[in-house]
Design an enzyme around this catalytic site. Sequence first.
Site, PDB file in Angstrom:
ATOM      1  N   SER A  71      43.172  34.466  40.826  1.00 20.86           N
ATOM      2  CA  SER A  71      43.490  35.833  41.002  1.00 20.86           C
ATOM      3  C   SER A  71      43.036  36.008  42.391  1.00 20.86           C
ATOM      4  O   SER A  71      43.532  35.792  43.208  1.00 20.86           O
ATOM      5  CB  SER A  71      42.523  36.828  40.053  1.00 20.86           C
ATOM      6  N   THR A  72      41.932  37.025  42.584  1.00 16.26           N
ATOM      7  CA  THR A  72      41.624  37.424  44.057  1.00 16.26           C
ATOM      8  C   THR A  72      41.266  36.244  44.969  1.00 16.26           C
ATOM      9  O   THR A  72      40.478  35.487  44.633  1.00 16.26           O
ATOM     10  CB  THR A  72      40.207  38.359  43.989  1.00 16.26           C
ATOM     11  N   HIS A 116      47.265  36.265  39.297  1.00 17.88           N
ATOM     12  CA  HIS A 116      47.694  37.748  38.817  1.00 17.88           C
ATOM     13  C   HIS A 116      48.102  38.452  39.908  1.00 17.88           C
ATOM     14  O   HIS A 116      47.756  38.545  41.106  1.00 17.88           O
ATOM     15  CB  HIS A 116      46.306  38.230  38.606  1.00 17.88           C
ATOM     16  N   MET A 145      38.472  37.470  40.366  1.00 14.58           N
ATOM     17  CA  MET A 145      37.659  38.157  39.815  1.00 14.58           C
ATOM     18  C   MET A 145      37.946  38.144  38.077  1.00 14.58           C
ATOM     19  O   MET A 145      38.855  37.815  37.593  1.00 14.58           O
ATOM     20  CB  MET A 145      37.895  39.875  39.868  1.00 14.58           C
ATOM     21  N   ASP A 149      39.322  35.677  32.958  1.00 19.46           N
ATOM     22  CA  ASP A 149      40.412  35.246  32.556  1.00 19.46           C
ATOM     23  C   ASP A 149      40.524  33.575  33.073  1.00 19.46           C
ATOM     24  O   ASP A 149      40.134  33.359  34.007  1.00 19.46           O
ATOM     25  CB  ASP A 149      41.679  36.070  33.127  1.00 19.46           C
TER      26      ASP A 149
END
Length: 347
Positions: free
Chosen positions: A167-168, A194, A287, A290
């Site tokens: 993600s991030t 994401h 972050m 998940d």
Amino acid sequence: MISVLVVDDSATVRRIVTTALETDPGVAVVGQAVDGEHALDLAQELAPDAVVLDIEMPVLDGLAALRRLRAANPRLPVIMFSTLTERGAMKTLEALSLGASDYVTKPTGTDSLSASVREIADQLVPKIRALVGTARSLDSGGQPVPPPPLARPSPAVAPQVLMVGCSTGGPDALASLVSELPFNLRVPVVVVQHMPPVFTAMFASRLDRVSALSVSEAVDGEPLRAGHVYVAPGDRHLSLHRVEDRVLARIDAGPPENFCRPSVDVLFRSGAHVYGPAALGVVLTGMGHDGTAGARAVQTTGGTVLAQDQASSVVWGMPGAVVAAGLAHEVLALDKIAARLVELVRG
């Protein structure tokens, strides 16, 4: 208190973003800039903890301002504020390659003011908190959290699929990872990053340009091929299903998991079911958590889980959660992961 500088040439947007950020009592907007030059001046004067930076601006645009902000302060969290268009996606991906920490997308013009404020707050506040927390830890000389005992030192069988979730900080990490994988990799690579629609197709094209492997956005029903990287489409889950002697990609709009669609858990869980001990999951920077439940499924069926280490992660949320749960077989710096994957695939 977290101090934020908001940069946008639209007074209306600056007001909406400021209102959204200040819904959190722990966040204060200490300055508002109307263009990139103004942002550089205020950043030097106010020394904010984070910057929210528009891309399209007069005088000095967001990309040029980002380059100069990064030169002055490599660790300053900078979040790009992007439109959900092809041009916006292209510029945002360029910003991420230049060192932007993350991005959020602007609400559509049809949203009400209150809905826009809520949407921006939901996207922006958690990212600012996570990124500033990481930056403060590094600036204070915080030491990486030692991992608990690992599940086991090596896989029982050579992997037949590589599944990657992030993600991030993921776009830059993925670009680094796939650029180091060899053209003759003998397994398919399946990726959940994401990202919203529009962005993922352009992101896949960008990865394709830096990789010796072929990279594309996954298509429903297509069979997985060795030496190909499949990126989950934005706002759709990607799962794996066996039909006779082939493994097919399935794309669906099932409910979000961990507030995410696509979800790493969905991919990992399906891959564990299809491949069993020959499944390998990699959890990169991001972050939230998940990927933790999916990593547990991979471990339960005898597969292997690798996690990016804290020092090389932009945010050690997703990989940190996997490590804390004792589900990672190895915890590696980003620049060590590709070589280890190749080693495992080759047995």
